[in-house]
Design a protein around this motif. Sequence first.
Motif, mmCIF file in Angstrom:
data_model
loop_
_atom_site.group_PDB
_atom_site.id
_atom_site.type_symbol
_atom_site.label_atom_id
_atom_site.label_comp_id
_atom_site.label_asym_id
_atom_site.label_seq_id
_atom_site.Cartn_x
_atom_site.Cartn_y
_atom_site.Cartn_z
ATOM 1 N N ALA A 1 42.732 33.004 25.059
ATOM 2 C CA ALA A 1 43.105 33.714 26.297
ATOM 3 C C ALA A 1 43.992 34.918 26.020
ATOM 4 C CB ALA A 1 43.812 32.758 27.255
ATOM 5 N N ARG B 1 44.098 34.253 31.352
ATOM 6 C CA ARG B 1 42.692 33.867 31.221
ATOM 7 C C ARG B 1 41.886 35.086 30.825
ATOM 8 N NH1 ARG B 1 41.363 31.557 36.119
ATOM 9 N NH2 ARG B 1 39.978 33.190 36.890
ATOM 10 N N GLY C 1 47.358 28.900 28.808
ATOM 11 C CA GLY C 1 46.016 29.491 28.810
ATOM 12 C C GLY C 1 45.098 28.768 27.853
ATOM 13 N N GLU C 2 43.786 29.011 28.031
ATOM 14 C CA GLU C 2 42.803 28.419 27.134
ATOM 15 C C GLU C 2 42.902 29.046 25.753
ATOM 16 O OE1 GLU C 2 38.833 26.900 28.870
ATOM 17 O OE2 GLU C 2 39.092 28.898 29.714
#
Length: 505
Positions: free
Chosen positions: A40, A213, A36-37
């Motif tokens: 997240a 996300r 994930g970013e």
Amino acid sequence: MMKIEMTNITKAFFGTPVLEGVDFSIESGEVHALLGENGAGKTTLMNILYGFYEKDSGEIYIDGQEVTIDSPKAALEHGIGMVHQHFQLVETLTVGETITLGLKEEGYPFSNRKRINKRILDLSSQYGLEVDPKKKIKNLSVGERQRVEIMKLLYRSAKILILDEPTAVLSPPEIETFFKVLKQLQDAGHGIVIITHKIAEVEQISDRVTVLRDGDCVLNCDLRDADENCLSQAMIGRTLKKREREIRQFDLDQPCLELQNVSVVQDKLKVLDDFSLKIAPGEIVGVAGVDGNGQQELAEAIVGIQSIDSGKVIFNGKQIQNQAILKRLNSGIGYIPADRHQDALLLSMDLNQNMLLKKHFNGDYLKHGLIDDKKTDESTSELVEKYKIKTVSNEQPIRYLSGGNQQKFVLARELEAGLKLLVVFQPTRGLDMGATEFVRNQLVELSHKGAAILLISTDLQEIMSLSDRIAVIYSGKNMGVLLNDGDLDVLEIGHMMGGKKHERA
């Protein structure tokens, strides 16, 4: 066999949801990537499993039985251990003392250290985790420190290992060694959770992948059912555009920065050895090399944190090697250090307070001799919006931002300072793909405005994608400077990183 299931996990900080009904599972003998970013919710989810945070709702099951994990101690009692992105080691202790810290070994308080050290060596040999129990933590490399953190968990019989961004601080050779260790741990029946944002590594080492996300689980599947495009789309919600690098050439007759035979001596050794380099206004010069070859000293010698023993540092035609740090910064030099926690942020302070670091003497932020809170808050809000920094408010302590958002904040603070020269060290370490793309675009944009940039990174792909010229550092020496054009030989860079001198300047 051991299986852990987390179901419908929710968590909010300061009233803002961070996790919203997330499911996750891990079992013995598998490597499960949590992708994930930055921001997240990956680390938050695993901190709940490790007992570091308390979930707001949801259940945790171990082998079908619901359990309560309210502390790291309780997690370890269930066989769950975690290595955080920022290591938690005591510099003055030995490796052996660190591994057993907090344990009451046989014979406590007069434990048999010789017998304990032998057990540590046996355990390290079993998993390929080479450590020296008698060595001081302060004398260890980053890779060795990570091995000690993993050994702490294995010594406590952890069966499930959570590793938070484990390759973020490792050099390419250390990453290769680390992957071999992971394979041995997996073969021995350990379940491993890798928190990461690096898709290439997920594809290389994982069996399953879960993508978060904005606090939601958007993908959970076997790795064979997902490709790079699928994972990228799930992670950032869009497809990344490949940036084409413009080949530029510069006039070095009037450089923005010139280093002339700069040397730094520590413990009678030259950690920076007659280092010379020129950077033109608007040029990006990358410094490539294996970590620990004088990069830190180079950056700090330019900014003024590290005094030099000989040579000259010339900025816009003036010698500055004897100038104070603040004077250098006020003259248009910016610095983004590699260790944001140690050198760039005050974690207990909020965003407004951190924004003021180095600016608290600036008249723009003063009103009747005191800090202008309104002006400070407005400036911080502008940075948060422009650089897409995820935060609840400007009054939030910066320690609660994800590592990637902390790094974006440091970058934002420096780039808005009207710079003539930026020294940037590992600018995208720990950042996800979207944030990395954003940061790199900002650096290129800054160079187009005329600022000179010295980019120091152990990521050779980053160096090659951004730099107009590339200098290679080895054992504190400049092994040569290469023009980053279509004829650049990556193999030659590798030889130079290993100590081979390049004759063509």
